[in-house]
Design an enzyme around this catalytic site. Structure first.
Site, short mmCIF file in Angstrom:
data_model
loop_
_atom_site.label_atom_id
_atom_site.label_comp_id
_atom_site.label_asym_id
_atom_site.label_seq_id
_atom_site.Cartn_x
_atom_site.Cartn_y
_atom_site.Cartn_z
N HIS A 1 0.84 -1.21 0.00
CA HIS A 1 0.00 0.00 0.00
C HIS A 1 0.87 1.26 0.00
O HIS A 1 0.65 2.17 -0.80
CB HIS A 1 -0.91 -0.02 1.23
CG HIS A 1 -1.59 1.29 1.50
ND1 HIS A 1 -2.85 1.58 1.04
CD2 HIS A 1 -1.17 2.41 2.16
CE1 HIS A 1 -3.19 2.80 1.42
NE2 HIS A 1 -2.17 3.33 2.10
N GLU A 2 1.87 1.28 0.88
CA GLU A 2 2.74 2.46 0.95
C GLU A 2 3.55 2.62 -0.33
O GLU A 2 3.76 3.74 -0.81
CB GLU A 2 3.67 2.34 2.16
CG GLU A 2 2.96 2.28 3.51
CD GLU A 2 2.07 3.48 3.77
OE1 GLU A 2 2.36 4.57 3.24
OE2 GLU A 2 1.07 3.34 4.50
N HIS B 1 1.68 4.33 -3.07
CA HIS B 1 1.71 5.80 -3.05
C HIS B 1 2.87 6.32 -3.90
O HIS B 1 2.72 7.31 -4.64
CB HIS B 1 1.86 6.31 -1.62
CG HIS B 1 0.61 6.23 -0.81
ND1 HIS B 1 -0.57 6.77 -1.22
CD2 HIS B 1 0.37 5.66 0.40
CE1 HIS B 1 -1.51 6.57 -0.29
NE2 HIS B 1 -0.95 5.88 0.69
N GLU C 1 -5.73 7.17 -1.03
CA GLU C 1 -5.59 6.00 -0.17
C GLU C 1 -6.34 4.80 -0.74
O GLU C 1 -5.85 3.66 -0.67
CB GLU C 1 -6.09 6.31 1.25
CG GLU C 1 -5.27 7.37 1.98
CD GLU C 1 -3.85 6.93 2.26
OE1 GLU C 1 -3.60 5.70 2.29
OE2 GLU C 1 -2.98 7.79 2.44
N ASP D 1 -4.78 1.21 -1.79
CA ASP D 1 -5.34 -0.06 -1.35
C ASP D 1 -5.53 -1.00 -2.55
O ASP D 1 -5.22 -2.20 -2.48
CB ASP D 1 -6.68 0.15 -0.65
CG ASP D 1 -6.53 0.61 0.78
OD1 ASP D 1 -5.40 0.54 1.32
OD2 ASP D 1 -7.54 1.05 1.38
#
Length: 423
Positions: free
Chosen positions: A272-273, A276, A352, A356
Site C-alpha cells: 500500500h505504501e 503511493h 488511499e 489499497d
C-alpha cells in the site's frame, strides 16, 4: 467576548453531537460481514473504541477554535503590542526582533493550549494507546516547540521583510520563495527531522526485508534498505510509510506493526505504501501543497489588508508591515486551512483507496489485507464507522468500514470496468 460566548455554545453543541446525536450505526447489509466490528472486536473493545474516538474527536474540534481564540486574545488584550515592544528594545537587528516576538507568541500559545494537550495525552494513556512516559512526551513536545519556533521565525522574518519591501505583491514573492523551501523540507525530513523524535535502524528481520525489497524492486522504487523505528516505547498504535524524495527516500515500519501483524499482513501494508510512490502521490502532495500555498497567500493577503484597515487601531497595529499583526495573519491562515481541510481529506481518501487497490493487486491476498485493517482498528481503538462531520474534517483515509468492505469484496481475479477503477 462574543467569540468566547460563541466558543462555549459551540463546544456544548459539538459535545452533544458527538456523544449523543451522531449517527454511526452500521449499514444493515454489512452486519455480520468482515467490516462489522462485532465480528473482530470484543464487546469491551467496541465500547472502548467508541468512547476513545468520541473523546479524541471532541478534543480536535475544540482545539481548532481555541487556537483562533488565543490569537484574538493576544490581539484584543494588547499582548501583541507588548511582545513587539519587548522584542524591539533588545537590539537593532530585525531578525532578532522577529525571533524574540515569535518566541513570546509561541510560548503564550503553548502555555494556553498545554492543559488540552496534556489531557489528550492522559486519555491516550488511560485507553492504553500511548505507553509513553510523561518525560518522553514532554521531550517530544519541546522538540516540536523549538523546531516550529525556528521555522516560523525564518518564514515570518522573510515574510515581513517582503511586506515592507513589496507591500502589494509580497504574497507572490513569498510563494515563490516557499517552493524551494517546501521541496527542501520534503528532502531532509526522513534523515534530519524524523530522527530527532525516534531511533531508526535497518529492519532486523532479513527474510521480511528481502520480501519488501522484492516488492519495491517490482515497483521500480530506488530503495536499498527498509527501516524500522522504535515506537513501542511510545505507543501501541500501528503504522508504516514511505517518505522523502530523491536519494533520501525511505521505507519505514513501526516496530509495533512488526509485532502485531503477520508477514503477509505487513507485506500488504508495505505494498500500500509503495503504491503511493508508484502513483506519484508523494509528488502530487508536494504540488498540491505548492498550489494551496499560492491560493492561501493570495486570499490571506486580501483578508489581512481588510482586517488591518478595520481593526488595526483597536489592536494597536501600525500597518500591514507591523510585526504585532502576526497573530491576525496566523488566524487567517488557520481559518483558511480549516475551511479547505474537507476538500484535502476527500482527495487524500481517493489516493488511499487507489493505494489499497494497488496493494491488493500486487499481493493478491485479500485475507491478509482484511486482517491487517481489522487488527489496526482493534489495536488503535479506531471507530469503524465515524460520524460524517468527523470523516470530512479528520479522515485523510477511508473509514475502516469502507476499507475492509472494499478489500473483503474485492476479487483479485475479476476484470473491472473502466467506471469501477479508482484511477
Amino acid at each position: 467576548m462574543w467569540f468566547m460566548l460563541g466558543f462555549g455554545i459551540y463546544g456544548a453543541l459539538m459535545w452533544y453531537y458527538l456523544f449523543h446525536g451522531a449517527d454511526s450505526a452500521l449499514p444493515v447489509d454489512l452486519k455480520g460481514s468482515a467490516a462489522d466490528p462485532a465480528m473482530f472486536m470484543t464487546d469491551r473493545e467496541l465500547e472502548l473504541s467508541t468512547d476513545f474516538s468520541r473523546i479524541k474527536d471532541f478534543l480536535y474540534f475544540i482545539s481548532v477554535p481555541l487556537e483562533w481564540m488565543i490569537y484574538l486574545f493576544v490581539l484584543g488584550f494588547g499582548l501583541s503590542k507588548w511582545f513587539r515592544k519587548a522584542s524591539s528594545g533588545l537590539t537593532r537587528f530585525s531578525i532578532v526582533h522577529t525571533a524574540v516576538y515569535v518566541l513570546l507568541l509561541s510560548f503564550a500559545s503553548w502555555v494556553l493550549t498545554f492543559p488540552l494537550r496534556y489531557y489528550s495525552f492522559t486519555v491516550s494513556k488511560s485507553y492504553n494507546i500511548s505507553v509513553q512516559s510523561f518525560h518522553s512526551w514532554m521531550r517530544d513536545g519541546l522538540v516540536d516547540f523549538w523546531i516550529s519556533w525556528a521555522l516560523t521565525t525564518l518564514m515570518v522574518g522573510v515574510m515581513y521583510w517582503l511586506i515592507k519591501k513589496y507591500e502589494k505583491r509580497w504574497w507572490l514573492f513569498a510563494w515563490l520563495l516557499s517552493i524551494p523551501f517546501t521541496v527542501f523540507l520534503y528532502f531532509i525530513q526522513p534523515v534530519v527531522i524524523d530522527p530527532l523524535y525516534n531511533k531508526f535502524y535497518p529492519l532486523q528481520d532479513e527474510a521480511l526485508k528481502e520480501k519488501i525489497l522484492n516488492i519495491a524492486e517490482k515497483a521500480e522504487i530506488p530503495a536499498e534498505n527498509v527501516y524500522e523505528v522504535n515506537m513501542s516505547e511510545k505507543t501501541n498504535a500501528l503504522n508504516a510509510y514511505v517518505n522523502g524524495i530523491g536519494s533520501n527516500l525511505r521505507i519505514v515500519l513501526w516496530d509495533t506493526t512488526l509485532n502485531k501483524l503477520s508477514d503477509n499482513q505487513v507485506l500488504f501494508v508495505m505494498a500500500h505504501e509503495i503504491g503511493h510512490y508508484v502513483m506519484n502521490h508523494l509528488y502530487w502532495n508536494l504540488i498540491s501543497s505548492i498550489v494551496l500555498s499560492f491560493l492561501g497567500l493570495w486570499l490571506g493577503n486580501i483578508i489581512y489588508r481588510k482586517w488591518i484597515v478595520k481593526y488595526g487601531k483597536t489592536w494597536g497595529i501600525k500597518g500591514v508591515g507591523d510585526l504585532a499583526a502576526l497573530p491576525a495573519l496566523l488566524l487567517i491562515f488557520s481559518l483558511l486551512s480549516f475551511v479547505v481541510s474537507p476538500v484535502e481529506n476527500a482527495v487524500s481518501r481517493k489516493a488511499e483507496r487507489d493505494a489499497d487497490q494497488y496493494a491488493i493487486q500486487m499481493t493478491k491476498n485479500p485475507e491478509a489485507a482484511v486482517g491487517a485493517f481489522q487488527q489496526l482498528a482493534t489495536v488503535s481503538l479506531s471507530e469503524v464507522n465515524p460520524p460524517k462531520i468527523v470523516k470530512w474534517f479528520l479522515y485523510g483515509h477511508p473509514t475502516m468500514l469502507e476499507r475492509i468492505h472494499f478489500l473483503d469484496s474485492y476479487n483479485t481475479g475479476k476484470t473491472l470496468d473502466k467506471e469501477q477503477l479508482p484511477y
